[in-house]
Write a protein that holds these residues in place. Structure first.
Motif, PDB file in Angstrom:
ATOM      1  N   LEU A 175     -10.632  45.139 -15.859  1.00 38.74           N
ATOM      2  CA  LEU A 175     -10.084  43.783 -15.919  1.00 38.74           C
ATOM      3  C   LEU A 175     -10.196  43.223 -17.339  1.00 38.74           C
ATOM      4  N   PHE A 176     -11.315  43.512 -18.007  1.00 34.57           N
ATOM      5  CA  PHE A 176     -11.474  43.087 -19.397  1.00 34.57           C
ATOM      6  C   PHE A 176     -10.388  43.704 -20.276  1.00 34.57           C
ATOM      7  N   HIS A 177     -10.133  44.983 -20.114  1.00 34.96           N
ATOM      8  CA  HIS A 177      -9.120  45.649 -20.940  1.00 34.96           C
ATOM      9  C   HIS A 177      -7.718  45.120 -20.626  1.00 34.96           C
ATOM     10  N   ILE A 178      -7.435  44.863 -19.360  1.00 36.72           N
ATOM     11  CA  ILE A 178      -6.129  44.300 -19.005  1.00 36.72           C
ATOM     12  C   ILE A 178      -5.944  42.941 -19.665  1.00 36.72           C
ATOM     13  N   ALA A 179      -7.011  42.115 -19.638  1.00 38.21           N
ATOM     14  CA  ALA A 179      -6.946  40.791 -20.248  1.00 38.21           C
ATOM     15  C   ALA A 179      -6.700  40.875 -21.751  1.00 38.21           C
ATOM     16  N   ASN A 180      -7.065  41.998 -22.361  1.00 38.05           N
ATOM     17  CA  ASN A 180      -6.873  42.178 -23.801  1.00 38.05           C
ATOM     18  C   ASN A 180      -5.611  42.960 -24.139  1.00 38.05           C
ATOM     19  N   GLY A 181      -4.766  43.199 -23.139  1.00 37.66           N
ATOM     20  CA  GLY A 181      -3.464  43.780 -23.421  1.00 37.66           C
ATOM     21  C   GLY A 181      -3.307  45.255 -23.129  1.00 37.66           C
ATOM     22  N   VAL A 182      -4.289  45.887 -22.508  1.00 40.80           N
ATOM     23  CA  VAL A 182      -4.166  47.305 -22.156  1.00 40.80           C
ATOM     24  C   VAL A 182      -3.321  47.424 -20.885  1.00 40.80           C
ATOM     25  N   PRO A 183      -2.306  48.285 -20.851  1.00 43.45           N
ATOM     26  CA  PRO A 183      -1.434  48.382 -19.673  1.00 43.45           C
ATOM     27  C   PRO A 183      -2.170  48.908 -18.443  1.00 43.45           C
ATOM     28  N   GLN A 184      -1.743  48.433 -17.271  1.00 41.70           N
ATOM     29  CA  GLN A 184      -2.208  48.960 -15.997  1.00 41.70           C
ATOM     30  C   GLN A 184      -1.041  48.858 -15.029  1.00 41.70           C
ATOM     31  N   THR A 185      -0.258  49.921 -14.952  1.00 42.11           N
ATOM     32  CA  THR A 185       0.963  49.911 -14.173  1.00 42.11           C
ATOM     33  C   THR A 185       1.293  51.318 -13.717  1.00 42.11           C
ATOM     34  N   LEU A 186       2.067  51.426 -12.647  1.00 46.23           N
ATOM     35  CA  LEU A 186       2.560  52.730 -12.206  1.00 46.23           C
ATOM     36  C   LEU A 186       3.904  53.065 -12.848  1.00 46.23           C
ATOM     37  N   ALA A 187       4.450  52.136 -13.623  1.00 39.83           N
ATOM     38  CA  ALA A 187       5.681  52.434 -14.365  1.00 39.83           C
ATOM     39  C   ALA A 187       5.398  53.503 -15.406  1.00 39.83           C
ATOM     40  N   ASN A 231      -7.987  45.815 -30.156  1.00 34.07           N
ATOM     41  CA  ASN A 231      -8.540  44.948 -31.195  1.00 34.07           C
ATOM     42  C   ASN A 231     -10.027  45.233 -31.419  1.00 34.07           C
ATOM     43  N   ALA A 232     -10.641  44.489 -32.329  1.00 32.43           N
ATOM     44  CA  ALA A 232     -12.037  44.719 -32.695  1.00 32.43           C
ATOM     45  C   ALA A 232     -12.987  44.457 -31.538  1.00 32.43           C
ATOM     46  N   ILE A 233     -12.647  43.503 -30.659  1.00 35.02           N
ATOM     47  CA  ILE A 233     -13.522  43.195 -29.520  1.00 35.02           C
ATOM     48  C   ILE A 233     -13.515  44.341 -28.518  1.00 35.02           C
ATOM     49  N   THR A 234     -12.335  44.853 -28.191  1.00 32.26           N
ATOM     50  CA  THR A 234     -12.288  45.997 -27.269  1.00 32.26           C
ATOM     51  C   THR A 234     -12.985  47.204 -27.887  1.00 32.26           C
ATOM     52  N   ASN A 235     -12.877  47.346 -29.203  1.00 40.23           N
ATOM     53  CA  ASN A 235     -13.534  48.460 -29.884  1.00 40.23           C
ATOM     54  C   ASN A 235     -15.050  48.379 -29.723  1.00 40.23           C
ATOM     55  N   LEU A 236     -15.622  47.179 -29.909  1.00 43.27           N
ATOM     56  CA  LEU A 236     -17.063  46.998 -29.742  1.00 43.27           C
ATOM     57  C   LEU A 236     -17.478  47.235 -28.295  1.00 43.27           C
ATOM     58  N   VAL A 237     -16.724  46.710 -27.356  1.00 41.88           N
ATOM     59  CA  VAL A 237     -17.060  46.884 -25.939  1.00 41.88           C
ATOM     60  C   VAL A 237     -16.994  48.351 -25.546  1.00 41.88           C
ATOM     61  N   GLN A 238     -16.022  49.081 -26.078  1.00 43.88           N
ATOM     62  CA  GLN A 238     -15.922  50.503 -25.750  1.00 43.88           C
ATOM     63  C   GLN A 238     -17.131  51.267 -26.278  1.00 43.88           C
ATOM     64  N   MET A 239     -17.577  50.959 -27.495  1.00 43.67           N
ATOM     65  CA  MET A 239     -18.769  51.626 -28.019  1.00 43.67           C
ATOM     66  C   MET A 239     -20.002  51.280 -27.195  1.00 43.67           C
ATOM     67  N   LEU A 240     -20.140  50.023 -26.805  1.00 47.63           N
ATOM     68  CA  LEU A 240     -21.267  49.624 -25.956  1.00 47.63           C
ATOM     69  C   LEU A 240     -21.210  50.347 -24.622  1.00 47.63           C
ATOM     70  N   SER A 241     -20.014  50.489 -24.068  1.00 48.32           N
ATOM     71  CA  SER A 241     -19.858  51.172 -22.771  1.00 48.32           C
ATOM     72  C   SER A 241     -20.312  52.626 -22.848  1.00 48.32           C
TER      73      SER A 241
END
Length: 567
Positions: A191-203, A252-262
């Motif tokens: 949900l965090f990634h979707i809110a930051n513009g990462v696609p989530q679709t079956l298209a 973006n930089a925020i998703t990058n930091l969250v991914q490293m933390l994950s």
């Protein structure tokens, strides 16, 4: 190197240290099989799985039975994924009409995801359908990660139990970790990634008009959900070929930091669980301290080398650090940190191309993997690999003081030492043996993009990444060939399961032992001396084993760069 860069690194480590205990407490509840707040909703689902499969989760399994169930489960999943990839052309959710993956690519990919390696010899958006991504790969992302955590739990029980015949129940461990840890965290992350513009679709794709007025087809799919588990489960397989350098995976930089933390957060929590399991919290903190010492040194070297840049380019008038292969939205420090994080863990996701790093900057990610990825390590796999080195460290200490070594109340005898050596020796045997084979055969020499020491580094990195179950690559290597797909597949299998089985044998042996109280002659295993011994043993073993190969690759490459020559 800048104050802002070091601030980012310090912030990253600080956030993880704050999260270590909360994550550890949640993991410890699963380790003990206690109820959590999520049991109100998911408890019936868990019970339903057991009834459907005919499993009694209260049955305590010996190490052999635990190992057999784990191996059969993962082998069946491997066959399932192979079938999905081979039948891709006739299966649904294939909007771009991709045909079946080749036999050798399907073999390599099925082993890759079953072993938590997620090495990719293909471009995801140009090879796999949405169904293959979800059904063939994402399922493995959850279950291979859960397998690693379950195996660590089994080893913890070996240290914690006294005169016991069993080390837990594989099916109960797997189910609890998946239901109560990975699924909830991944839902939040997705949900965090979707809110930051990462696609989530079956298209499968969308048509867009470029600024030049042309029409371009952009691949889409269920990206956010796969992004969440690839990081949290230290899997690393990218939905897109550019992985976390792609703006649809890492905007973006925020998703990058969250991914490293994950990537790190579960592994940090596992050290806390170990201390709690053996009844001495300082044991877990000592392990984490040793890991962090190695990690910080690695980050410092990589950041330093990338920040000072390439003297050959400086001579041509190109000033500044090395931005080749890096995204401008992340820059040098975030790219360097990500590279060390992803190879200190067994993740393999990348936000920059390691093949474009400076010679020594790229050597640190390579050396992280050659150490067995115990610097922080993958979920579960990192700490059980680290404990193999701890067994060797207390053995060496025992030789120095002339007494039987002990660790967390268990005597470490010849059986445990032999099994630990066997588990640790798998990596150098596979890495160096297969690298040497590929370096002299025509089929192997056809793969590297570069010649000379950098080309050798590309081959060495590939077999290191595969055997260490990392999955990142020096991208210059063309690996989608029968030779590399076959040999790398074997390396991944050896690196995962030929380490796990000796480790489980150690768990069974330790569980059967009685507790040995510490005495005046016992080596303290919680202070600075112990941390230094652990770090020294890991570096000495890694250095003695891999220094010759590093000298032929990145070290020679670095010396040539200083002399004004580039591979």
């Amino acid at each position: 190197m800048t104050i802002q860069g070091w601030t980012l690194i310090a912030l990253f480590i600080g956030i993880l240290l704050v999260l270590t205990k909360p994550m550890g407490m949640w993991l410890h509840a699963l380790f003990e099989g206690r109820r959590t707040p999520l049991h109100v909703v998911l408890g019936p689902v868990e019970s339903g799985f057991y009834r459907l499969a005919g499993i009694d989760p209260t049955v305590d399994q010996g190490w052999r039975r635990y190992a057999v169930h784990m191996l059969v489960f993962n082998f069946v999943l491997l066959l399932f994924t192979y079938a999905v990839l081979r039948l891709q052309g006739v299966l649904p959710l294939n909007g771009l009409g991709y045909g079946a993956a080749s036999e050798h690519l399907s073999f390599n990919t099925a082993i890759s995801f079953a072993t938590n390696t997620n090495w990719q010899s293909y471009g995801g958006e140009s090879t796999l359908s949405n169904l293959s991504q979800m059904l063939g790969l994402t399922i493995h992302n959850f279950l291979s990660a859960a397998t690693g955590i379950a195996l660590a739990f089994a080893l913890f029980r070996g240290f914690a139990r006294r005169s016991a015949a069993g080390i837990g129940n594989f099916w109960a461990d797997m189910t609890r970790v998946t239901l109560y840890l990975l699924l909830p965290l991944c839902m939040i992350s997705a949900l965090f990634h979707i809110a930051n513009g990462v696609p989530q679709t079956l298209a499968a794709s969308v048509e867009v008009t470029t600024v030049e007025g042309a029409t371009q087809t952009l691949a889409l799919g269920p990206v956010a959900s796969q992004e969440a588990i690839k990081m949290l489960g230290t899997n690393g397989g990218g939905f897109f070929n550019a992985n976390s350098a792609h703006p649809f995976e890492n905007p973006n930089a925020i998703t990058n930091l969250v991914q490293m933390l994950s990537i790190f957060v579960i592994a940090f929590g596992m050290t806390w669980v170990f201390g709690k399991a053996v009844g001495n919290q300082r044991q877990g903190w000592a392990i984490l301290t040793a890991m962090l010492v190695l990690f910080v040194v690695g980050v410092g070297i990589t950041y330093w080398q990338e920040a000072i840049g390439n003297p050959v380019l400086h001579g041509l008038g190109v000033a500044g650090g090395n931005m080749e292969g890096k995204e401008v939205r992340f820059g040098i420090v975030a790219s360097s940190l990500f590279a060390v994080v992803t190879t200190a863990a067994s993740c393999g996701a990348v936000n920059a191309m390691h093949d474009s790093f400076t010679a020594l900057g790229g050597m640190i990610p390579l050396f992280n993997m050659q150490l067995g990825e115990v610097v922080i390590g993958g979920v579960g796999a990192g700490i059980y690999g680290f404990l193999m080195f701890a067994i060797l460290a207390v053995f060496v200490a025992g030789l120095m003081v002339g007494r039987t070594p002990e660790y967390v109340g268990k005597k470490i005898e010849s059986r445990e030492v032999k099994l630990a050596v066997l588990a640790i020796a798998v990596l150098p045997l596979a890495i160096l043996g297969m690298t040497s084979l590929a370096s002299v055969m025509d089929a192997g020499l056809a793969g590297p993009l570069n010649k000379g020491p950098h080309g050798f580094s590309e081959i060495l990195y590939a077999f290191t990444s595969a055997t260490a179950n990392n999955g990142s690559a020096f991208v210059g290597l063309t690996a989608n060939t029968p030779f590399y797909n076959g040999l790398l597949g074997v390396a991944m299998w050896l690196g995962r399961f030929f380490v796990i089985v000796p480790m489980l044998a150690i768990a069974g042996s330790l569980a059967a032992k009685r507790y040995t109280p510490t005495s005046a002659g016992s080596l303290p295993t919680t202070g600075p001396l112990w941390v230094g011994l652990l770090v020294g043993i890991i570096l000495i073993l890694g250095g003695l084993t891999f220094l010759p190969s590093l000298a032929l690759g990145p070290i020679v490459d670095h010396l040539a760069m200083i002399d004004g020559k580039l591979s």
